[in-house]
Scaffold this active site. Structure first.
Site, PDB file in Angstrom:
ATOM      1  N   GLY A  35     -57.823 -69.034  15.855  1.00 28.39           N
ATOM      2  CA  GLY A  35     -57.322 -68.496  14.602  1.00 28.39           C
ATOM      3  C   GLY A  35     -56.004 -69.073  14.140  1.00 28.39           C
ATOM      4  CE  LYS A  74     -51.402 -43.230 -12.262  1.00 33.49           C
ATOM      5  NZ  LYS A  74     -50.870 -43.956 -13.423  1.00 33.49           N
ATOM      6  CG  ASP A  84     -55.655 -52.050  -4.535  1.00 30.18           C
ATOM      7  OD1 ASP A  84     -56.602 -52.659  -4.015  1.00 30.18           O
ATOM      8  OD2 ASP A  84     -54.707 -51.613  -3.859  1.00 30.18           O
ATOM      9  NE  ARG A 121     -50.032 -53.168  -4.483  1.00 33.47           N
ATOM     10  CZ  ARG A 121     -51.329 -52.990  -4.277  1.00 33.47           C
ATOM     11  NH1 ARG A 121     -51.953 -51.989  -4.870  1.00 33.47           N
ATOM     12  NH2 ARG A 121     -51.998 -53.814  -3.481  1.00 33.47           N
ATOM     13  NE  ARG A 172     -50.524 -42.135  -8.037  1.00 29.00           N
ATOM     14  CZ  ARG A 172     -51.571 -42.953  -8.141  1.00 29.00           C
ATOM     15  NH1 ARG A 172     -52.652 -42.708  -7.419  1.00 29.00           N
ATOM     16  NH2 ARG A 172     -51.538 -43.990  -8.956  1.00 29.00           N
TER      17      ARG A 172
END
Length: 384
Positions: free
Chosen positions: A92, A261, A291, A150, A263
């Site tokens: 890898g 919103k 996303d 983010r 949440r």
């Protein structure tokens, strides 16, 4: 002991219309890009004594994150990517081999840090270190999508500010300049203390596409009203920019709305309110990325319940993680417009419309390489 990963082939050897090539051209062969250990490419052509491919000391290199975009950028510039093999060992580990000299050259490395984020980030790091050790004169990291964006602040105790740490890592690797597109938040530019950051906007090309293609497809008449919807308070500036772009392009009856919103947890929406008039309007949700599309589809559903005629979405970065494409397919949205900063195929979802960022990136590279201002790249193209 190595398993090369596939990448893009060489671009057609042509000069794109509307682009002025750097006057310091060299004659001779251009670079080739290795595809599954097989080199493909074309020699430079000379017409009327002027080479039409390759800039002196100016080379485009592509990582494996988005070879299609790198190829499109090279097509716009009329050159081919430099030769390079990027592969993986059986355990890898990343293996890199430059196929040509970069001594005293200006290198533009096209590499989004999109999923798999850590693989592409380490690939960027190792390629930059390889270029630096090979005596490249300067390295510009062309990062259409900036991973970890983010995580730009501490939201709780004992957590990293990952966006800042990635910036530190890139600078320490030896990057001299960063060319990004629609960073999740503008202050990420300040995380780079030495390398200048140019943050391009996809709206330069997305707004004309919406006017020339999407509005006719929706059957919008001059009397119909369009509402630009921001998914949250932090995206109001972006939504206003899109609104002003449409106004510049001659679209009238455009207004602005914001969704609020509520949440119940990360990625889970319990309720939603809308600030602004929605009824009887064609709504466009404008965001920087999509996303899992859960919030986007919930917003579209709420807008339709409030009497919207239609709902579309426009976002720069299409991550489309998890059930995103299925959710979009099953949603009430008519179209979802994204750029190609992250590899995505339009045939994966019938509602997807892809606007290439290659022309904008190519123009930015041309300006940087020739020492011209980039301010003109933020002006909206007029309706054709």
């Amino acid at each position: 002991s190595e398993e090369p990963m596939s990448s893009a082939g060489a671009s057609p050897n042509k000069k794109a219309p509307g682009l002025t090539l750097n006057p310091f051209l060299r004659e001779g062969s251009v670079g080739k890009f290795e595809h599954s250990s097989v080199e493909t490419g074309a020699d430079a052509t000379v017409e009327d004594g002027t080479a039409t491919a390759g800039y002196a000391g100016f080379k485009i290199m592509a990582g494996l994150s988005n070879p299609g975009l790198a190829e499109a950028v090279c097509t716009e510039l009329g050159i081919a990517p430099m030769k390079c093999t990027v592969g993986r060992h059986k355990d890898g580990e990343i293996n890199i081999q430059l196929g040509e000299s970069v001594r005293n050259c200006h290198i533009y490395l096209v590499q989004s840090t999109c999923p798999p984020v850590n693989d592409n980030l380490m690939e960027l790091f190792f390629i930059v270190r390889c270029l630096r050790r090979a005596s490249a004169k300067s390295i510009t990291a062309v990062m259409p999508y900036f991973g970890y964006a983010r995580q730009d602040r501490k939201v709780t105790a004992r957590v990293p500010i990952s966006a800042s740490d990635v910036a530190i890592m890139i600078e320490k690797a030896g990057v001299d300049r960063v060319l990004a597109m629609d960073l999740h938040c503008g202050q990420i530019q300040g995380f780079f203390h030495h390398a200048p950051v140019d943050n391009l906007s996809s709206l330069r090309d997305m707004a004309p596409y919406f006017v020339n293609t999407i509005i006719p497809d929706l059957g919008v008449t001059p009397d119909d009203q369009i509402c630009i919807v921001s998914p949250d308070a932090g995206g109001v500036a972006r939504a206003k920019e899109f609104l002003n772009s449409l106004t510049t392009l001659g679209v009238s009856n455009v207004s602005l709305a914001i969704t609020v919103k509520h949440r119940s947890g990360p990625g889970e929406i319990e309720g939603m309110n809308v600030v602004g008039e929605i009824e009887g309007k064609h709504c466009v949700i404008v965001d920087d990325m999509i996303d899992t599309a859960g919030t986007l589809c919930k917003s579209a559903e709420t807008l339709m319940e409030m009497g919207a005629k239609s709902v579309c979405a426009a976002a720069t970065h299409g991550l489309f993680n998890g059930p995103a494409l299925r959710r979009i397919t099953d949603s009430c949205m008519t179209f979802v417009i994204v750029s190609d900063t992250i590899p995505v195929k339009s045939d994966q979802c019938a509602k997807l419309r892809i606007v290439s960022s290659a022309p904008l990136i190519a123009e930015a590279i041309t300006c940087i390489n020739s020492g011209q201002s980039l301010s003109g790249l933020f002006k909206i193209l007029q309706k054709s």
